[in-house]
Write a protein that holds these residues in place. Sequence first.
Motif, short mmCIF file in Angstrom:
data_model
loop_
_atom_site.label_atom_id
_atom_site.label_comp_id
_atom_site.label_asym_id
_atom_site.label_seq_id
_atom_site.Cartn_x
_atom_site.Cartn_y
_atom_site.Cartn_z
N LYS A 142 -2.98 -38.36 45.45
CA LYS A 142 -2.32 -39.25 45.19
C LYS A 142 -2.74 -40.60 44.01
N GLU A 143 -4.37 -40.53 43.86
CA GLU A 143 -4.68 -41.62 43.04
C GLU A 143 -5.56 -40.90 42.07
N TRP A 144 -6.70 -40.10 42.25
CA TRP A 144 -7.64 -39.97 41.42
C TRP A 144 -6.97 -39.37 40.01
N GLY A 145 -7.46 -39.88 39.05
CA GLY A 145 -6.90 -39.23 37.93
C GLY A 145 -5.46 -39.42 37.12
N THR A 146 -4.69 -40.59 38.08
CA THR A 146 -3.56 -40.87 37.81
C THR A 146 -3.65 -42.17 37.05
N PRO A 147 -3.11 -42.35 35.59
CA PRO A 147 -3.21 -43.53 34.93
C PRO A 147 -2.99 -44.95 35.67
N VAL A 148 -3.61 -45.81 35.73
CA VAL A 148 -3.39 -47.02 36.06
C VAL A 148 -3.43 -48.22 34.81
N TYR A 149 -2.35 -48.98 35.23
CA TYR A 149 -2.22 -50.02 33.88
C TYR A 149 -2.18 -51.36 34.66
N ASP A 150 -2.01 -51.59 36.00
CA ASP A 150 -1.78 -52.73 36.49
C ASP A 150 -3.07 -53.39 36.72
N ASP A 151 -3.24 -54.64 36.35
CA ASP A 151 -4.80 -55.34 36.35
C ASP A 151 -5.05 -55.43 37.83
N GLU B 120 -8.40 -63.12 26.70
CA GLU B 120 -8.72 -62.65 25.19
C GLU B 120 -7.75 -61.70 24.86
N PHE B 121 -7.52 -60.66 25.72
CA PHE B 121 -6.65 -59.51 25.48
C PHE B 121 -5.41 -59.45 25.87
N GLY B 122 -4.80 -60.43 26.69
CA GLY B 122 -3.62 -60.45 27.19
C GLY B 122 -3.43 -59.76 28.63
N SER B 123 -4.42 -58.75 28.89
CA SER B 123 -4.62 -58.24 30.36
C SER B 123 -5.81 -57.50 30.17
N PHE B 124 -6.14 -57.15 31.33
CA PHE B 124 -7.40 -56.38 31.38
C PHE B 124 -7.14 -54.91 30.92
N SER B 125 -5.76 -54.36 31.38
CA SER B 125 -5.40 -53.21 30.95
C SER B 125 -5.32 -53.04 29.53
N ASN B 126 -4.76 -53.84 28.74
CA ASN B 126 -5.07 -53.90 27.18
C ASN B 126 -6.59 -53.67 26.73
N TYR B 127 -7.45 -54.39 27.28
CA TYR B 127 -8.79 -53.99 26.95
C TYR B 127 -9.39 -52.67 27.18
#
Length: 185
Positions: free
Chosen positions: A21-30, A110-117
């Motif tokens: 359910k988790e490992w290797g699934t893209p995460v974009y939520d900070d 600095e980047f708007g989100s940690f995800s962006n960084y």
Amino acid sequence: MEIVRCDWSEKDDLYRRYHDKEWGTPVYDDSILFEFLVLESFQAGLSWYTILKKRENFREAFEDFNYRKIANYSDKKIGELLNNAGIIRNRLKVLATINNAQKFLEVQKEFGSFSNYIWAFVDGKPIVNHPKTLSEVPATTEISDALSKDLKKRGFKFLGSTVMYAYMQATGMVDDHLVDCHCKK
């Protein structure tokens, strides 16, 4: 019909659920990215299984990984954490978590989100590898080296290249599912 998984995940149901359910699934939520940052930093020198078993305890102790709250933890709260038998009671890692929450907020600013960084290190999309065996999966890469180096330059702690490669796998920045795994995209 038997489900084929990556060998490492067959220890028990906890590992299988995490793998499926988790490992290797893209995460974009900070918030989730910060959770994995905390868990992976605590994992350094320990097994991931140990961390997974204590994950709910970590979630409770660190107020659902609320980085804004963690960034302002008092000495009293640090004492509570160091006396909490449900988590890893390592003073340096607890202090690093507070420090990393503060740095996390700086990166967001600095980047708007940690995800962006973080996703910029892989050009915004997962790297899909095709390992046939676990021995073909690296512990570090040039990207995890660069990411770790940049995080250290920004003042983050306990995030060496090996930890960051595991982080990249956990958050789906890298897909290292074995080629015959049912989770392989």
